[in-house]
Scaffold this active site. Structure first.
Site, short mmCIF file in Angstrom:
data_model
loop_
_atom_site.label_atom_id
_atom_site.label_comp_id
_atom_site.label_asym_id
_atom_site.label_seq_id
_atom_site.Cartn_x
_atom_site.Cartn_y
_atom_site.Cartn_z
N GLY A 205 6.77 4.57 70.53
CA GLY A 205 5.97 4.13 69.40
C GLY A 205 5.62 2.66 69.38
N GLY A 207 3.55 1.14 71.50
CA GLY A 207 2.17 0.89 71.91
C GLY A 207 1.95 0.77 73.40
N LYS A 208 2.78 1.40 74.22
CA LYS A 208 2.63 1.28 75.68
C LYS A 208 1.33 1.95 76.15
CE LYS A 208 6.60 3.30 76.34
NZ LYS A 208 7.06 3.40 74.93
N GLU A 425 26.88 6.69 46.23
CA GLU A 425 25.77 5.75 46.52
C GLU A 425 25.99 4.41 45.82
OE1 GLU A 425 23.73 6.36 48.79
OE2 GLU A 425 24.28 8.48 49.02
#
Length: 609
Positions: A205, A207-208, A425
């Site tokens: 992801g 951008g190659k 949480e």
């Protein structure tokens, strides 16, 4: 044999049987000679009927006698007789007063040809459509050894470097390749040679592939794009043949760029492919690629680009100088890079005036370019769903939550389960707030999500982190175990809700022991496998030469770090138990609480060390 292959074979066999049946029907029903459709009788029976005056008409052929009886006898039935050498036949026919005629011998081959050609037409049609279907699937027998690379003219790739953000260093490396393809004399006059291969390496992801297309678009040269898996087939020798064909095409179209995406499917180390001494199809294909890369001169104008997110599995011969001369790291974008990527993806998006792209870039540390593009698209979809005129900041916040935590599920929790989730949480959030060197709490929710969580705590960093100290890692462990600590304090019991927290915390603690040398008992020694960590996750375990005593000590130290982190979380929550109860009360009423509201409840946050 694979089930799908068996199904295709059965389908082809059915086609063949149907074709044979149709051919037989054509031959037997349509092109069957007229004589063979009549009832055949003996010659003596024919003579008897002729002498008794029962025959009405007779037709003589070269080898047959065709006749019909008179209407009063039986006009509905026709007969045929094999003709014998009878010199008195004509006299018999004249004497009986029978109407008879002859048939001239035909010299035309057309009926015979039609009798063979027309039955073959169904077979030819089936063969044609079958081959066409196989060709559409890329498995045409005639072109099985041809390259599947798609040639795209550089100017129509539609991508320039202005369309790729957050990869300044990688773009700088590639611009030199472009300059060489445009103006080779500038380099050759000093004896410089064009790099044969450029390997783009980085997480998924980042951008190659986009960088490769941008390189072709900027250089304005033909661009051959193919995936590494397209070379490997079930037939031996096909992959090597496709490699040869690809390079032959490229040489005729030079200057050009060959781009092999996911080259790890083709270029895995030969030491790990199959058993020792094997020579399977994948290995033959790799050997051919290595040979082709050595087989042309650098200045022929053919540049090979490849992309992978698994560089640790590639064959060493593929990475040596003279093949992939240049390795370009395409890492996660920085804050400035994320800002640039957001600018690119929001060009055609109607943004509200309150949008702060700098803040979005700041709180999305660790996101790839693909993640940011997804966030922009999700925000736009949320704005459309809510009938907004523009995309607001709230839409981006919700989009980030959807990407990180998943979609919210409409499910009702029992009151006791809901209360336990709120304390869990709230424990995470409060431990994070009470420690100085943790990422700020952005939002806490007890709404279940599609990723299986019954609640979540979002922490958004103020800046990119490239280095973590032992103290910072210990604080992160305490935050991860804060939910379990809250359950211990309030309910004097634990639940399965801490399973993912324990998994992530144990991984960090073990790496502190085996990779970072952060324990006095084991000292500054690396005990993890040299394979270490890859872009797709951890691939190495402990070294093979570690003694059982050392392995036992590693387990003990990992447990000690985890117990220390849990003890720290328990102390922090016990000292702020009233704040924890108030945070839980807000969560039970509103289902969400912001980091600013937690700060109001818990008081001033400790200063960073």
């Amino acid at each position: 044999m694979h089930k799908q292959q068996k199904k295709q074979m059965q389908f082809s066999t059915a086609y063949l049987l149907i074709a044979l049946l149709v051919t037989w029907l054509f031959q037997s029903l349509i092109f069957q000679p007229l004589a063979t459709r009549r009832s055949e009788v003996s010659y003596s029976e024919f003579v008897e009927a002729l002498d008794t005056g029962k025959i009405g008409t007779v037709q003589l052929t070269a080898d047959r006698i065709l006749y019909e009886l008179k209407p009063e006898e039986d006009s509905s039935k026709a007969y045929n007789v094999v003709r014998v050498d009878d010199q008195d036949l004509i006299n018999r026919l004249v004497a009986s007063g029978v109407e008879f005629s002859g048939e001239a011998p035909s010299n035309s081959l057309l009926p015979a040809l039609l009798g063979w050609i027309i039955p073959m037409l169904p077979l030819l049609a089936i063969w044609y459509f079958s081959m066409r279907r196989m060709g559409q699937a890329g498995s045409s027998v005639m072109s099985i050894g041809k390259s599947k690379a798609k040639e795209i003219q550089g100017e129509i790739t539609g991508v320039k470097f202005v369309d790729v953000g957050g990869v300044e260093e990688a773009a700088f490396e590639l611009k030199e390749i472009i300059e060489f393809l445009r103006n080779p004399e500038k380099f050759t006059r000093l004896g410089a040679k064009l790099p044969k291969g450029v390997l783009l390496v980085g997480p998924p992801g980042t951008g190659k592939t986009l960088l490769a297309r941008a390189t072709a678009g900027e250089a304005n040269v033909p661009f051959f794009s193919i995936s590494g898996s397209d070379f490997v087939e079930m037939f031996v020798g096909v992959g090597a043949s496709r490699v040869r064909d690809l390079f032959e095409q490229a040489k005729t179209r030079a200057p050009c760029i060959i781009f092999i995406d996911e080259i790890d499917a083709l270029g895995q180390s030969r030491a790990t492919v199959g058993s020792l001494g094997s020579n399977d199809e994948r290995e033959q294909t790799l050997n051919q690629l290595l040979s082709e890369m050595d087989g042309f001169e650098a200045n022929q104008g053919v540049v090979i680009m490849a992309a992978t997110n698994r560089p640790e599995v590639l064959d060493k011969a593929l990475l040596r100088p003279g093949r992939f001369d240049r390795q370009v790291q395409v890492g996660l974008p920085t804050a400035a890079g994320r800002r640039e990527i957001l600018n690119i993806h929001t060009r055609d998006v109607k943004l509200d005036q309150d949008i702060d792209l700098d803040r979005i870039a700041q709180i999305t540390a660790g996101f790839t370019g693909a993640d940011l593009a997804n966030i922009v698209n999700e925000a736009a979809l949320l704005a459309v769903r809510n009938d907004h005129e523009t995309v607001a900041m709230d839409d981006f916040d919700l989009a980030i939550e959807r990407v990180v935590a998943g979609l919210q599920r409409k499910m009702q929790l029992k009151p006791e389960v809901r209360r336990r989730v709120a304390y869990h949480e709230g424990g995470h959030a409060l431990v994070a707030f009470l420690q100085p060197d943790t990422d700020p709490v952005h939002k806490v929710s007890i709404v279940p999500t599609t990723k299986g969580a019954l609640g979540y705590t979002l922490q958004m960093p103020d800046e990119d982190t490239y280095l973590l100290s032992k103290h910072q890692l210990e604080e992160r462990l305490a935050v991860m175990l804060g939910g379990r600590a809250a359950e211990l304090i309030v309910f004097n019991d634990t639940s399965t809700g801490a399973a993912n927290d324990l998994e992530r915390a144990t991984d960090i603690a073990r790496r502190m022991v085996t990779e970072f040398g952060m324990t006095d008992a084991l000292g500054p020694v690396r005990y993890a496998n040299s394979a270490g960590y890859s872009y797709l996750g951890q691939v190495g375990g402990l070294r093979h030469d570690i003694s059982p005593e050392t392995a036992q000590l590693i387990d003990q130290q990992t447990r000690r770090i985890m117990e220390s982190a849990e003890e720290c979380a328990v102390k922090l929550l016990q000292s702020s138990i009233e704040a924890l109860k108030e945070v839980v009360q807000v969560l039970l009423e509103d289902e969400v609480i912001t980091g600013d509201r937690i700060a109001e409840i818990a008081g001033p946050q400790p200063t960073k060390s």
